[in-house]
Design a protein around this motif. Sequence first.
Motif, PDB file in Angstrom:
ATOM      1  N   UNK A   2       0.712  -1.419  -0.002  1.00  0.00           N
ATOM      2  CA  UNK A   2      -0.007  -0.118   0.012  1.00  0.00           C
ATOM      3  C   UNK A   2       0.770   1.291   0.105  1.00  0.00           C
ATOM      4  N   UNK A   3       2.151   1.159   0.106  1.00  0.00           N
ATOM      5  CA  UNK A   3       3.117   2.451   0.274  1.00  0.00           C
ATOM      6  C   UNK A   3       3.833   2.370  -0.822  1.00  0.00           C
ATOM      7  N   UNK A   4       4.520   1.008  -1.308  1.00  0.00           N
ATOM      8  CA  UNK A   4       5.485   1.056  -2.395  1.00  0.00           C
ATOM      9  C   UNK A   4       5.099   0.812  -3.601  1.00  0.00           C
ATOM     10  N   UNK A   5       3.954   0.162  -3.849  1.00  0.00           N
ATOM     11  CA  UNK A   5       3.287   0.267  -5.367  1.00  0.00           C
ATOM     12  C   UNK A   5       2.859   1.460  -5.882  1.00  0.00           C
ATOM     13  N   UNK A   6       2.272   2.180  -4.897  1.00  0.00           N
ATOM     14  CA  UNK A   6       1.742   3.601  -5.195  1.00  0.00           C
ATOM     15  C   UNK A   6       3.004   4.552  -5.818  1.00  0.00           C
ATOM     16  N   UNK A  25      -8.510  -3.590  -0.383  1.00  0.00           N
ATOM     17  CA  UNK A  25      -9.323  -4.531   0.679  1.00  0.00           C
ATOM     18  C   UNK A  25      -8.376  -5.241   1.547  1.00  0.00           C
ATOM     19  N   UNK A  26      -8.351  -5.282   2.737  1.00  0.00           N
ATOM     20  CA  UNK A  26      -7.557  -5.846   3.608  1.00  0.00           C
ATOM     21  C   UNK A  26      -7.867  -7.214   4.148  1.00  0.00           C
ATOM     22  N   UNK A  27      -7.154  -8.126   4.163  1.00  0.00           N
ATOM     23  CA  UNK A  27      -7.273  -9.507   4.967  1.00  0.00           C
ATOM     24  C   UNK A  27      -6.564  -9.422   6.165  1.00  0.00           C
ATOM     25  N   UNK A  28      -6.954  -9.671   7.286  1.00  0.00           N
ATOM     26  CA  UNK A  28      -6.647  -9.831   8.685  1.00  0.00           C
ATOM     27  C   UNK A  28      -5.470 -10.620   9.065  1.00  0.00           C
ATOM     28  N   UNK A  29      -4.433 -10.013   9.309  1.00  0.00           N
ATOM     29  CA  UNK A  29      -3.061 -10.873   9.981  1.00  0.00           C
ATOM     30  C   UNK A  29      -2.268  -9.894  10.836  1.00  0.00           C
ATOM     31  N   UNK A  41      -5.687 -16.064   4.067  1.00  0.00           N
ATOM     32  CA  UNK A  41      -5.652 -16.607   2.679  1.00  0.00           C
ATOM     33  C   UNK A  41      -7.148 -16.891   2.131  1.00  0.00           C
ATOM     34  N   UNK A  42      -7.828 -17.304   3.459  1.00  0.00           N
ATOM     35  CA  UNK A  42      -9.130 -17.728   3.188  1.00  0.00           C
ATOM     36  C   UNK A  42     -10.251 -16.551   3.157  1.00  0.00           C
ATOM     37  N   UNK A  43      -9.702 -15.363   3.492  1.00  0.00           N
ATOM     38  CA  UNK A  43     -10.426 -14.393   3.320  1.00  0.00           C
ATOM     39  C   UNK A  43     -10.392 -13.566   2.074  1.00  0.00           C
ATOM     40  N   UNK A  44      -9.395 -14.063   1.292  1.00  0.00           N
ATOM     41  CA  UNK A  44      -8.987 -13.412  -0.159  1.00  0.00           C
ATOM     42  C   UNK A  44     -10.294 -13.485  -0.971  1.00  0.00           C
ATOM     43  N   UNK A  45     -11.208 -14.344  -1.030  1.00  0.00           N
ATOM     44  CA  UNK A  45     -12.384 -14.337  -1.834  1.00  0.00           C
ATOM     45  C   UNK A  45     -13.198 -13.037  -1.549  1.00  0.00           C
ATOM     46  N   UNK A  46     -13.326 -12.571  -0.173  1.00  0.00           N
ATOM     47  CA  UNK A  46     -14.310 -11.587  -0.008  1.00  0.00           C
ATOM     48  C   UNK A  46     -13.335 -10.483  -0.342  1.00  0.00           C
ATOM     49  N   UNK A  47     -12.111 -10.338  -0.551  1.00  0.00           N
ATOM     50  CA  UNK A  47     -11.437  -9.145  -0.928  1.00  0.00           C
ATOM     51  C   UNK A  47     -11.494  -8.883  -2.360  1.00  0.00           C
ATOM     52  N   UNK A  48     -11.605 -10.100  -3.112  1.00  0.00           N
ATOM     53  CA  UNK A  48     -11.802  -9.970  -4.722  1.00  0.00           C
ATOM     54  C   UNK A  48     -12.871  -9.458  -4.938  1.00  0.00           C
ATOM     55  N   UNK A  49     -14.166 -10.025  -4.069  1.00  0.00           N
ATOM     56  CA  UNK A  49     -15.521  -9.356  -4.446  1.00  0.00           C
ATOM     57  C   UNK A  49     -15.651  -7.847  -4.244  1.00  0.00           C
ATOM     58  N   UNK A  50     -15.166  -7.124  -3.185  1.00  0.00           N
ATOM     59  CA  UNK A  50     -15.085  -5.985  -2.682  1.00  0.00           C
ATOM     60  C   UNK A  50     -14.558  -5.126  -3.926  1.00  0.00           C
ATOM     61  N   UNK A  51     -13.333  -5.524  -4.202  1.00  0.00           N
ATOM     62  CA  UNK A  51     -12.447  -4.826  -5.124  1.00  0.00           C
ATOM     63  C   UNK A  51     -13.042  -4.939  -6.634  1.00  0.00           C
ATOM     64  N   UNK A  52     -13.694  -5.994  -6.727  1.00  0.00           N
ATOM     65  CA  UNK A  52     -14.445  -6.023  -8.298  1.00  0.00           C
ATOM     66  C   UNK A  52     -15.830  -5.164  -8.005  1.00  0.00           C
TER      67      UNK A  52
END
Length: 233
Positions: A2-6, A25-29, A41-52
């Motif tokens: 979130x810092x380096x790629x921008x 969209x953030x996955x908790x860790x 990783x199990x939360x990544x589906x939710x993130x893909x949904x939110x960003x799409x």
Amino acid sequence: METEIPTVLRARESVLPERFTFHSSRMRMKHVTKSELERMDADSDRCADELSDARMDVIGYACLVAIMSMGHGYHRQSELRLQQRTVLNGGSAPLVTSAGALIDGLTAMKARRISIICPYMKPLTRLVVDYIENEGFEVHDYCALEIPDNLEVGARDPMALVEIYKKVSLANIDVLVLSACVQMPSLAAIPVVQGASGIPVVSAAACTTWQMLKKLGLATKVPSAGALLSGDY
């Protein structure tokens, strides 16, 4: 990420016409352990949904070790599944993982023998090394900084790597992976280490940016971001 790629994309804007916005969209860790990585990783589906929902042009999955700790070749499975989530949500977007981007970046550079620096504990670092070697590369040497707290990893001074890299053997390597973790900052150190060592230098964040630009059909040229983003690949 979130810092380096921008930061990388802003540097690109100084030399090329395209302009970018950045959304997350953030996955908790909190602690970088295998069990927390699996839950994340199990939360990544939710993130893909939110960003799409927001109709992204490309989506990046930021955690390299979360993917590599799930078993050999898992980045292909993850990318396919998450991209399909965006299709099902009516917002189809290409999906990039930092794990897959590192493998693809090293392949594009025709690297065979590499050394890497990781912030992870030694058992997770070994999983990363095994994953990379399973993809056909020789990991000549590696450094595990053994930092379990994810916030501490993200708060590190990137210029510390200018000294840390000297602890890793560079003998006859093709590429140095200065940070095999998108959470550990390294961008400011990349051109310094590359200039001092005379060896092509990449990071997981630089590889992820490169792969995103490839997916967008854009020139992969960014000033002072390492060999892979020189525009030659």
